[in-house]
Motif scaffolding. Sequence first.
Motif, PDB file in Angstrom:
ATOM      1  N   HIS A  40     -11.527  -1.136  -3.702  1.00 13.61           N
ATOM      2  CA  HIS A  40     -10.633  -0.795  -5.056  1.00 13.61           C
ATOM      3  C   HIS A  40      -9.620  -2.348  -5.445  1.00 13.61           C
ATOM      4  O   HIS A  40      -9.620  -2.475  -6.769  1.00 13.61           O
ATOM      5  CB  HIS A  40      -9.712  -0.212  -5.434  1.00 13.61           C
ATOM      6  CG  HIS A  40     -10.593   0.889  -4.869  1.00 13.61           C
ATOM      7  ND1 HIS A  40     -11.774   2.018  -5.765  1.00 13.61           N
ATOM      8  CD2 HIS A  40     -10.552   2.440  -4.185  1.00 13.61           C
ATOM      9  CE1 HIS A  40     -12.962   2.837  -5.022  1.00 13.61           C
ATOM     10  NE2 HIS A  40     -11.457   2.956  -4.734  1.00 13.61           N
ATOM     11  N   ARG A  90      -3.649   3.338  -8.898  1.00 10.55           N
ATOM     12  CA  ARG A  90      -2.811   2.265 -10.033  1.00 10.55           C
ATOM     13  C   ARG A  90      -1.762   2.822 -10.461  1.00 10.55           C
ATOM     14  O   ARG A  90      -0.307   1.869 -10.471  1.00 10.55           O
ATOM     15  CB  ARG A  90      -3.204   0.806  -9.636  1.00 10.55           C
ATOM     16  CG  ARG A  90      -3.977   0.681  -8.602  1.00 10.55           C
ATOM     17  CD  ARG A  90      -4.139  -0.884  -8.889  1.00 10.55           C
ATOM     18  NE  ARG A  90      -5.474  -0.810  -7.608  1.00 10.55           N
ATOM     19  CZ  ARG A  90      -6.844  -1.368  -8.281  1.00 10.55           C
ATOM     20  NH1 ARG A  90      -6.744  -2.402  -9.467  1.00 10.55           N
ATOM     21  NH2 ARG A  90      -7.587  -2.449  -7.181  1.00 10.55           N
ATOM     22  N   LEU A 127      -8.716   0.765  -0.136  1.00 14.22           N
ATOM     23  CA  LEU A 127      -7.900   0.164  -1.218  1.00 14.22           C
ATOM     24  C   LEU A 127      -8.506  -0.883  -0.748  1.00 14.22           C
ATOM     25  O   LEU A 127      -8.987  -1.889  -2.006  1.00 14.22           O
ATOM     26  CB  LEU A 127      -5.920   0.741  -1.331  1.00 14.22           C
ATOM     27  CG  LEU A 127      -6.028  -0.518  -1.818  1.00 14.22           C
ATOM     28  CD1 LEU A 127      -6.024  -0.216  -3.575  1.00 14.22           C
ATOM     29  CD2 LEU A 127      -4.089  -0.887  -1.858  1.00 14.22           C
ATOM     30  N   HIS A 130       2.238   3.979  -3.460  1.00 13.97           N
ATOM     31  CA  HIS A 130       0.753   5.442  -2.536  1.00 13.97           C
ATOM     32  C   HIS A 130       1.474   6.302  -4.224  1.00 13.97           C
ATOM     33  O   HIS A 130       2.255   6.543  -3.827  1.00 13.97           O
ATOM     34  CB  HIS A 130       0.970   5.558  -1.154  1.00 13.97           C
ATOM     35  CG  HIS A 130      -0.176   6.081  -0.735  1.00 13.97           C
ATOM     36  ND1 HIS A 130      -0.798   7.361  -0.855  1.00 13.97           N
ATOM     37  CD2 HIS A 130      -1.738   5.341  -0.088  1.00 13.97           C
ATOM     38  CE1 HIS A 130      -1.891   7.996  -0.534  1.00 13.97           C
ATOM     39  NE2 HIS A 130      -1.748   7.164  -0.205  1.00 13.97           N
ATOM     40  N   HIS A 167      -8.588   4.880  -5.562  1.00 13.55           N
ATOM     41  CA  HIS A 167      -6.484   4.455  -5.576  1.00 13.55           C
ATOM     42  C   HIS A 167      -5.803   4.499  -6.657  1.00 13.55           C
ATOM     43  O   HIS A 167      -6.592   3.865  -7.943  1.00 13.55           O
ATOM     44  CB  HIS A 167      -6.682   3.152  -4.910  1.00 13.55           C
ATOM     45  CG  HIS A 167      -5.164   2.829  -4.480  1.00 13.55           C
ATOM     46  ND1 HIS A 167      -4.921   3.381  -3.415  1.00 13.55           N
ATOM     47  CD2 HIS A 167      -4.203   2.301  -5.179  1.00 13.55           C
ATOM     48  CE1 HIS A 167      -3.468   3.583  -2.900  1.00 13.55           C
ATOM     49  NE2 HIS A 167      -3.247   2.553  -3.822  1.00 13.55           N
ATOM     50  N   PHE A 223       1.160  -1.625  -0.222  1.00 15.20           N
ATOM     51  CA  PHE A 223       0.093  -0.040  -0.162  1.00 15.20           C
ATOM     52  C   PHE A 223       1.132   1.304   0.247  1.00 15.20           C
ATOM     53  O   PHE A 223      -0.057   2.276  -0.763  1.00 15.20           O
ATOM     54  CB  PHE A 223      -1.063   0.018   1.458  1.00 15.20           C
ATOM     55  CG  PHE A 223      -1.297   1.508   1.054  1.00 15.20           C
ATOM     56  CD1 PHE A 223      -2.657   1.684   0.279  1.00 15.20           C
ATOM     57  CD2 PHE A 223      -1.065   2.097   2.345  1.00 15.20           C
ATOM     58  CE1 PHE A 223      -3.128   2.970   1.458  1.00 15.20           C
ATOM     59  CE2 PHE A 223      -1.638   3.056   3.064  1.00 15.20           C
ATOM     60  CZ  PHE A 223      -2.299   3.505   2.027  1.00 15.20           C
TER      61      PHE A 223
END
Length: 442
Positions: free
Chosen positions: A193, A433, A189, A167, A431, A163
């Motif tokens: 997600h 990515r 997250l 981030h 989130h 994570f």
Amino acid sequence: MSPRPEEEKMRMEVVSRIESVIKELWPSADVQIFGSFKTGLYLPTSDIDLVVFGKWENLPLWTLEEALRKHKVADEDSVKVLDKATVPIIKLTDSFTEVKVDISFNVQNGVRAADLIKDFTKKYPVLPYLVLVLKQFLLQRDLNEVFTGGIGSYSLFLMAVSFLQLHPREDACIPNTNYGVLLIEFFELYGRHFNYLKTGIRIKDGGSYVAKDEVQKNMLDGYRPSMLYIEDPLQPGNDVGRSSYGAMQVKQAFDYAYVVLSHAVSPIAKYYPNNETESILGRIIRVTDEVATYRDWISKQWGLQNRPEPSCNGPVSSSSATQSSSSDVDSDATPCKTPKQLLCRPSAGNRVGPQDVTLESSQTVGKMQSTQTTNPPNSTNKSQHGSARLFRSSSKGFQGTTQTSHGSLMTNKQHQGKSNNQYYHGKKRKHKRDAPLSDLCR
């Protein structure tokens, strides 16, 4: 809930008693600590993981079990030999402190994993705070034991590392970051997600997500990645999360926490009547009176008698959270009961040791949309009485009275919001990515 110096001292005495029995049997044997007690990421009720290195034709599980009974180091009924497990171990409960202990033989990975955890903790200062809250969150819901399908401490730690690695905000890695925001984003997250069906987690080389279809190509016929696929950074090909068959229950719990905390910090939360009586973190984390009493007993037996209380409105020291003293790779659902000599304090509706919550720091107070502060209840001047016995904690055990001091969501502000079934209707933030490489937290 971070470790206290006296708790470390007590646990080291437990280790010393067991080590003396082992050394009597095999003077050349090497006894090492690993897991959460080694890394400092243990809860008050966590167990101790020990590994014994030596040369034997067959693992001497029953020999050590007999010696432990003979020396009365453990409760008579608590010593169990799990010789059919993937990693054969001896499980026991210390007869005086009621601390649970797992003993294995010639297992290198546990010690290496503890060193890896220490390295990542130095790189990401927020990790001890984040992991301790997450471990307590899973513990009270019975989702922290691998043998019941939950997520073990090592898997949880690697999820937290991933994570932070991926981030999109660089400030997630600095020491004075907003811990409360990171906790909510972690729940978002992995509760909303993250695609558990198609995606795996990789920690090596700065961290990345891997497609399970690609992973399966390199696996033997008939095998496939688990629901929670986490590539072991120490042993390529090993799936750390393969035994967590209840990963979807954990996902639902994370989603629930995201909804509750998001609602609690929303602008409309201040209009609800319980915003003055319930802290933010207290909506998802509860600590039983039994655990608090047990810690009081430890402080009385091994602690400093006149240790000063921390300031009600100031930051709580977090140094103990990173002490090298804990066993975290395996289980933490091992709540303790005190021996008969335990003198306990009477239960009070709002009684929790304020010095125990490292997440209640002033740096996150003002970042959760309020300037209100919570004055922790005074834990001094409480009378002592009679003997008490603590019982195994469970999800039911955490349904007790809410303590406003320990529940602050890494802030000293009061909870604002309605009940847990309220939902946050703000704009959904996904989130990121696919953030540019320069934006990733390394």
